[in-house]
Design a protein around this motif. Structure first.
Motif, PDB file in Angstrom:
ATOM      1  N   SER A   1       0.865  -1.342  -0.112  1.00 52.02           N
ATOM      2  CA  SER A   1       0.009  -0.031   0.152  1.00 52.02           C
ATOM      3  C   SER A   1       1.041   1.408   0.054  1.00 52.02           C
ATOM      4  N   ILE A   2       1.697   1.214   0.706  1.00 57.54           N
ATOM      5  CA  ILE A   2       2.584   2.503   0.875  1.00 57.54           C
ATOM      6  C   ILE A   2       3.554   2.745  -0.509  1.00 57.54           C
ATOM      7  N   ARG A   3       3.978   1.700  -1.207  1.00 58.68           N
ATOM      8  CA  ARG A   3       4.580   1.858  -2.237  1.00 58.68           C
ATOM      9  C   ARG A   3       3.659   2.127  -3.344  1.00 58.68           C
ATOM     10  N   LEU A   4       2.390   1.611  -3.441  1.00 57.54           N
ATOM     11  CA  LEU A   4       1.738   2.169  -4.436  1.00 57.54           C
ATOM     12  C   LEU A   4       1.034   3.662  -4.188  1.00 57.54           C
ATOM     13  N   PHE A   5       1.136   4.003  -2.753  1.00 58.01           N
ATOM     14  CA  PHE A   5       0.437   5.517  -2.624  1.00 58.01           C
ATOM     15  C   PHE A   5       1.369   6.310  -3.099  1.00 58.01           C
ATOM     16  N   PHE A   6       2.936   6.035  -2.873  1.00 60.03           N
ATOM     17  CA  PHE A   6       4.013   6.918  -3.402  1.00 60.03           C
ATOM     18  C   PHE A   6       4.158   6.997  -4.924  1.00 60.03           C
ATOM     19  N   PHE A   7       3.752   5.871  -5.739  1.00 57.61           N
ATOM     20  CA  PHE A   7       3.513   5.843  -7.237  1.00 57.61           C
ATOM     21  C   PHE A   7       2.760   6.643  -7.602  1.00 57.61           C
ATOM     22  N   TYR A   8       1.445   6.652  -6.908  1.00 55.48           N
ATOM     23  CA  TYR A   8       0.309   7.332  -7.237  1.00 55.48           C
ATOM     24  C   TYR A   8       0.567   8.868  -6.961  1.00 55.48           C
ATOM     25  N   LEU A   9       1.257   9.295  -5.911  1.00 55.12           N
ATOM     26  CA  LEU A   9       1.727  10.749  -5.361  1.00 55.12           C
ATOM     27  C   LEU A   9       2.493  11.333  -6.348  1.00 55.12           C
ATOM     28  N   LEU A  10       3.539  10.655  -6.817  1.00 53.97           N
ATOM     29  CA  LEU A  10       4.725  11.120  -7.826  1.00 53.97           C
ATOM     30  C   LEU A  10       3.972  11.383  -9.178  1.00 53.97           C
ATOM     31  N   LEU A  11       3.178  10.566  -9.597  1.00 58.16           N
ATOM     32  CA  LEU A  11       2.361  10.716 -10.992  1.00 58.16           C
ATOM     33  C   LEU A  11       1.438  11.965 -10.781  1.00 58.16           C
ATOM     34  N   LEU A  12       0.531  12.220  -9.578  1.00 59.31           N
ATOM     35  CA  LEU A  12      -0.052  13.232  -9.393  1.00 59.31           C
ATOM     36  C   LEU A  12       0.597  14.673  -9.395  1.00 59.31           C
ATOM     37  N   VAL A  13       1.665  14.705  -8.735  1.00 59.79           N
ATOM     38  CA  VAL A  13       2.425  15.914  -8.568  1.00 59.79           C
ATOM     39  C   VAL A  13       2.990  16.077  -9.871  1.00 59.79           C
ATOM     40  N   ALA A  14       3.476  15.200 -10.673  1.00 61.28           N
ATOM     41  CA  ALA A  14       3.820  15.420 -11.951  1.00 61.28           C
ATOM     42  C   ALA A  14       2.803  16.157 -12.917  1.00 61.28           C
ATOM     43  N   PHE A  15       1.591  15.368 -12.662  1.00 62.49           N
ATOM     44  CA  PHE A  15       0.439  16.005 -13.837  1.00 62.49           C
ATOM     45  C   PHE A  15       0.083  17.521 -13.265  1.00 62.49           C
ATOM     46  N   ILE A  16       0.109  17.764 -11.900  1.00 56.87           N
ATOM     47  CA  ILE A  16      -0.455  18.785 -11.400  1.00 56.87           C
ATOM     48  C   ILE A  16       0.764  19.977 -11.936  1.00 56.87           C
ATOM     49  N   ILE A  17       1.955  19.818 -12.023  1.00 59.23           N
ATOM     50  CA  ILE A  17       2.804  20.548 -12.413  1.00 59.23           C
ATOM     51  C   ILE A  17       2.676  20.947 -14.022  1.00 59.23           C
ATOM     52  N   VAL A  18       2.556  19.695 -14.627  1.00 55.04           N
ATOM     53  CA  VAL A  18       2.502  20.118 -16.323  1.00 55.04           C
ATOM     54  C   VAL A  18       1.138  20.862 -16.564  1.00 55.04           C
ATOM     55  N   SER A  19      -0.023  20.237 -16.179  1.00 53.97           N
ATOM     56  CA  SER A  19      -1.279  20.756 -16.365  1.00 53.97           C
ATOM     57  C   SER A  19      -1.374  22.134 -16.087  1.00 53.97           C
ATOM     58  N   THR A  20      -0.809  22.601 -14.704  1.00 57.06           N
ATOM     59  CA  THR A  20      -0.789  24.038 -14.358  1.00 57.06           C
ATOM     60  C   THR A  20      -0.193  24.949 -15.269  1.00 57.06           C
ATOM     61  N   VAL A  21       1.131  24.394 -15.774  1.00 53.21           N
ATOM     62  CA  VAL A  21       1.943  25.164 -16.701  1.00 53.21           C
ATOM     63  C   VAL A  21       1.083  25.369 -18.132  1.00 53.21           C
ATOM     64  N   ILE A  22       0.604  24.252 -18.240  1.00 51.38           N
ATOM     65  CA  ILE A  22      -0.248  24.403 -19.769  1.00 51.38           C
ATOM     66  C   ILE A  22      -1.204  25.220 -19.569  1.00 51.38           C
ATOM     67  N   SER A  23      -2.094  25.159 -18.528  1.00 48.78           N
ATOM     68  CA  SER A  23      -3.316  25.824 -18.350  1.00 48.78           C
ATOM     69  C   SER A  23      -3.225  27.412 -18.086  1.00 48.78           C
ATOM     70  N   LEU A  24      -1.972  27.848 -17.599  1.00 47.36           N
ATOM     71  CA  LEU A  24      -1.594  29.065 -17.418  1.00 47.36           C
ATOM     72  C   LEU A  24      -1.220  29.708 -18.882  1.00 47.36           C
ATOM     73  N   VAL A  25      -0.587  29.120 -19.642  1.00 43.73           N
ATOM     74  CA  VAL A  25       0.073  29.672 -20.866  1.00 43.73           C
ATOM     75  C   VAL A  25      -1.275  29.534 -21.741  1.00 43.73           C
ATOM     76  N   LEU A  26      -2.108  28.383 -21.910  1.00 38.04           N
ATOM     77  CA  LEU A  26      -3.165  28.751 -22.857  1.00 38.04           C
ATOM     78  C   LEU A  26      -4.129  29.639 -22.495  1.00 38.04           C
ATOM     79  N   GLY A  27      -4.416  29.561 -21.121  1.00 36.76           N
ATOM     80  CA  GLY A  27      -5.409  30.491 -20.528  1.00 36.76           C
ATOM     81  C   GLY A  27      -5.122  31.859 -20.889  1.00 36.76           C
TER      82      GLY A  27
END
Length: 274
Positions: free
Chosen positions: A194-220
């Protein structure tokens, strides 16, 4: 044996590469178009975005409550439509023999009520656990214990979400239509990882938030320069596109994680069509 993050990511990218065309089409129909349409057609969605950006939790919750109370039926239809799309995409990437798009959509339609029931049960379990923890802390009359109860409640939410995260692939890929057994199966598969899986999800979520925020700001910013109406339209397009991309990646992640856990459990990794 332990869950391997590197293997899960490689399997995710493999599924994404092999199925990108089909997943993009299904995600476009079931996620991009509905979400973008609602965002453009409902000004309240823009108000919700502003409330979220304000950082004021009470303002944000008030905006969420108003939105769902006024348009609950819209979100119910959206949940059903997107549930069918999500389950269909899981069937497309992992069912064997590989189904056609029509067969995958049939799997999604037949399984969507089980999926929604599982999601409601998961939400109820999380709400119950958090409420108990916060209430116990509040009854002591000590702010420190009440705050500690809130922190433990957050940890419990993350734990339960991680443990039950494989319910959707269990329903769509393994063909388990009983929501309680699907949740129990997910809990069993993730045991010891469970802990390893949680951190896998967390890493992916952080990466997605950063990328999507940058894209949203630029396109917005680009759409905002064209005027208020263009900004509203652009917000819907960007939100819908971001939502669709997130779902496509999430589908491949869930399918890859499910496959690895099935392998670790010694079960079949090439499921039959249902």
């Amino acid at each position: 044996m332990k869950f391997d993050l590197d293997t899960a990511w490689k399997d995710t990218m493999g599924l994404l590469t092999r199925n990108l065309g089909l997943l993009a089409v299904v995600a476009g129909v079931f996620f991009f178009l509905p979400y973008a349409g609602i965002t453009i057609a409902m000004p309240e969605m823009g108000e919700l975005e502003q409330a979220s950006a304000s950082g004021d939790f009470e303002v944000m919750m008030a905006a969420v409550s108003d939105l769902y109370l006024q348009h609950w039926w819209v979100f119910l239809i959206l949940a059903i439509v997107q549930g069918i799309g999500l389950l269909a995409m899981l069937a497309l990437v992992r069912q064997r023999p590989s189904p056609t798009v029509g067969e995958a959509l049939g799997t999604g339609a037949r399984s969507v009520l089980s999926y929604i029931a599982a999601q409601l049960l998961q939400t109820a379990l999380i709400v119950f656990a958090v409420t108990v923890l916060i209430t116990v802390g509040a009854l002591t009359g000590l702010q420190a214990l009440a705050a500690l109860g809130g922190v433990i409640g957050f940890v419990a939410t993350c734990y339960i979400f991680t443990k039950l995260s494989l319910a959707a692939p269990v329903i769509a890929i393994d063909g388990e239509r009983n929501p309680v057994r699907a949740l129990a199966r997910s809990w069993t598969l993730t045991k010891g990882n469970s802990i390893r899986l949680f951190f896998f999800y967390l890493l992916l979520l952080v990466a997605f938030i950063i990328v999507s925020t940058v894209i949203s700001l630029v396109l917005g910013l680009v759409f905002a320069l064209a005027g208020e109406q263009a900004a509203l339209f652009g917000q819907g397009i960007v939100s819908g596109l971001t939502n669709a991309v997130m779902i496509v990646v999430a589908i491949c992640v869930l399918a890859a994680v499910h496959t690895q856990f099935m392998r670790l459990a010694g079960g079949p990794t090439e499921p039959t069509d249902t």
